[in-house]
Design an enzyme around this catalytic site. Structure first.
Site, PDB file in Angstrom:
ATOM      1  N   CYS A 294      -2.354  -2.964  -3.707  1.00 55.06           N
ATOM      2  CA  CYS A 294      -3.462  -2.734  -3.001  1.00 55.06           C
ATOM      3  C   CYS A 294      -4.603  -1.987  -4.125  1.00 55.06           C
ATOM      4  O   CYS A 294      -4.277  -1.037  -4.632  1.00 55.06           O
ATOM      5  CB  CYS A 294      -3.637  -1.741  -1.942  1.00 55.06           C
ATOM      6  SG  CYS A 294      -4.993  -1.168  -1.075  1.00 55.06           S
TER       7      CYS A 294
ATOM      8  N   CYS B 286      -2.782   4.894   2.995  1.00 55.27           N
ATOM      9  CA  CYS B 286      -3.768   3.786   2.979  1.00 55.27           C
ATOM     10  C   CYS B 286      -4.873   3.942   3.895  1.00 55.27           C
ATOM     11  O   CYS B 286      -4.333   3.824   5.107  1.00 55.27           O
ATOM     12  CB  CYS B 286      -3.436   2.405   2.795  1.00 55.27           C
ATOM     13  SG  CYS B 286      -4.793   1.441   2.321  1.00 55.27           S
TER      14      CYS B 286
ATOM     15  N   CYS C 131      -6.052   1.789  -2.299  1.00 53.02           N
ATOM     16  CA  CYS C 131      -5.356   3.031  -2.205  1.00 53.02           C
ATOM     17  C   CYS C 131      -4.447   3.340  -3.589  1.00 53.02           C
ATOM     18  O   CYS C 131      -3.913   4.394  -3.708  1.00 53.02           O
ATOM     19  CB  CYS C 131      -4.371   2.964  -1.013  1.00 53.02           C
ATOM     20  SG  CYS C 131      -2.943   1.923  -1.125  1.00 53.02           S
TER      21      CYS C 131
ATOM     22  N   CYS D 130       0.874  -1.201  -0.034  1.00 49.79           N
ATOM     23  CA  CYS D 130       0.106   0.019   0.043  1.00 49.79           C
ATOM     24  C   CYS D 130       0.819   1.212  -0.092  1.00 49.79           C
ATOM     25  O   CYS D 130       2.201   1.143   0.270  1.00 49.79           O
ATOM     26  CB  CYS D 130      -0.880   0.045   1.179  1.00 49.79           C
ATOM     27  SG  CYS D 130      -2.004  -1.429   1.460  1.00 49.79           S
TER      28      CYS D 130
END
Length: 521
Positions: A70, A43, A73, A39
């Protein structure tokens, strides 16, 4: 066994993640052991335990370790790291060239030759420093370009694959599935796509806030050359977009850049950066063009870090408050910046534009009318070396220097590019008869995009410094500038800013007057 320094760095980065500090997006990624994903630092997902994460400097390193991006995000949608402008070591130099697409064009052997190391040694250095070798870093960069195209344009999947620099659609599909854990079609789903109209591609390039986009639009408009560059204004005369022609490996291209419009809601809410419209001869040139536009608008800068240091100087605090997020004007072509700098020395901006426009009109290669009717590229070094004396005007010593530089660039004895260290770039320029420290430093600021160059001998900088309340004497000003290291290039821009603002105001008034006259007629 981990060192104390490693533990300290881990703790610092974990605090960033726990606070969801968006300033660090793009500077490192957080790999979560339990989920197998990585991430961005900001995030919004629940913060994992400190012992359950590993931090990687690049997404490529996370890919190699088996983690996937991810979906919430979108870590590949962040600005790049400002680290690459700061670093002078081999890894930093090589990374700047990777981002410019050198691996796609010349392969790893070409990259290694550019930085003066063997392929094996370069791979070892980059893996040690960045967690991944040149091929993996280039692959991650291609995946980032592909994601932007899949989510912002209605190009076919095959066209996206080649525009992002992949050799085949199969390789593209495999990479997208491996990096994002979805197919290209799934990654594109539920996104608002911009149609490709008349050959124009639409790409959003993110930047960290605050972002003084208007200041850079005004800067580039002030120096724009007819036939090569295009400026659009609104009814008040304010610059709304800047565009230009660029000579890329696959042929001429054109782009138009404007400040991103803020979205009140949705996936693009509050986005900051540049909205780019692009026309290319060859789709595979897109990553190179995007890298140059990112440099041109300094999109990977860390403005909060810069502004914090500059605002700590009492004389500069009002200027920083007035213009937060000031940026450096980069370059679309390194050789062009050097020639325009030499031609424009010791004359007004208007006189420099006149001389540079004459050079483009006489020696620039024409482009197809569907790019710009009557448009011309900036002439190459080889053409200037052969025909420059027929066009260039001014002192003989200056013309001799320009021809000398053109000949050296044409045969490769002089190299000017972003992959060089600051000392290497300056040293190569200063070795050419007729080039002095001011020229070398100015080119370093624009081409090397170095954040810590202060042009203390520049008359306009000294005058602007006095307007800000700083000393006007070159030596004293140079000493005072050390207070804001390593961000002295941004101090240079603040010193220039009053001059740019006044010129922009005059241009806006002239544009309004011309529009009013056109309506009356």
């Amino acid at each position: 066994m981990t060192s104390t320094a490693d533990n300290t760095l881990h703790a610092e980065r974990y605090r960033v993640v726990a606070s969801r500090d968006a300033r660090f997006d793009g500077q490192f990624v957080t790999a979560v052991h339990s989920t197998g994903i990585y991430c961005r630092p900001s995030c919004p997902a629940r913060t994992p335990r400190a012992s359950g994460v590993t931090f990687f400097r690049t997404s490529a390193a996370a890919h190699l370790a088996g983690y996937r991006a991810c979906k919430r995000c979108l870590p590949e949608a962040t600005p790049g790291s400002p680290e690459w402008d700061l670093r002078e070591d081999v890894a930093g130099r090589a990374m700047r060239l990777v981002l410019d697409g050198v691996v796609e064009r010349e392969g790893v052997p070409g990259l290694a030759a550019r930085v003066g190391y063997s392929q094996r040694q370069l791979g070892r250095i980059m893996t040690t420093e960045l967690g991944a070798g040149p091929k993996a870093l280039s692959r991650a960069h291609r995946a980032q370009t592909a994601r932007a195209l899949l989510t912002s344009s209605d190009l076919s999947v095959a066209d996206v694959a080649f525009a992002a620099g992949f050799a085949s659609v199969r390789q593209f599909n495999d990479t997208i599935r491996e990096v994002f854990a979805v197919t290209p079609s799934q990654l594109r789903a539920r996104r608002v796509l911009r149609p490709v109209e008349d050959g124009w591609l639409h790409v959003h390039l993110p930047a960290r806030a605050p972002f003084d986009a208007q200041g850079l639009l005004d800067w580039h408009a002030l120096h724009a050359l007819a036939g090569l560059e295009q400026v659009e204004r609104d009814d008040t005369g304010r610059v709304t977009s800047y565009g230009r022609l660029v000579d890329l490996p696959g042929g001429p291209a054109r782009f138009t850049a404007s400040a991103s419009a803020t979205r009140p809601a949705g996936p693009a809410a509050g986005r900051t950066g540049i909205d780019l419209r692009v026309r290319l001869t060859t789709l595979s040139d897109l990553p190179t063009l995007v890298a140059r536009v990112r440099s041109l608008f300094d999109l990977d800068a860390d403005p909060e870090a810069v502004d914090a240091v500059l605002a700590a100087v009492p004389e500069l605090a009002p200027a920083v408050a007035r213009v937060p997020g000031i940026r450096l004007p980069g370059h679309a072509d390194a050789d062009e910046v050097l020639f325009r700098t030499l031609i424009g020395q010791q004359v007004s901006v208007a006189a420099a534009r006149t001389a540079q426009t004459r050079l483009v009109a006489a020696l620039g290669a024409p482009v197809p009318d569907d790019l710009v009717p009557g448009g011309r590229l900036f002439p190459t070094a080889a053409v200037i070396a052969e025909h420059g004396r027929e066009v260039l005007r001014g002192p003989a010593a200056r013309v001799d220097t320009i021809i000398r530089v053109a000949e050296a660039l044409a045969v490769g004895t002089l190299v000017v590019d972003a992959g060089q260290s600051l000392d290497e770039l300056r040293g190569g320029l200063l070795a050419v008869k007729g080039i002095g420290p001011w020229t070398a430093d100015y080119v370093a600021l624009r081409v090397r995009h170095h954040p810590d160059v202060f042009l203390h001998s520049d008359l306009a900088v000294r005058n602007g410094a006095q307007e800000l309340g700083l000393p006007g004497a070159a030596r004293e000003l140079s000493v005072r500038s050390e207070q804001v290291a390593p961000w002295r290039s941004y101090l240079t821009m603040h010193c220039w800013r009053p001059i740019v603002d006044r010129a922009a105001a005059v241009a806006e008034t002239s544009a309004r007057a011309a529009a009013a006259a056109a309506q009356r007629s």
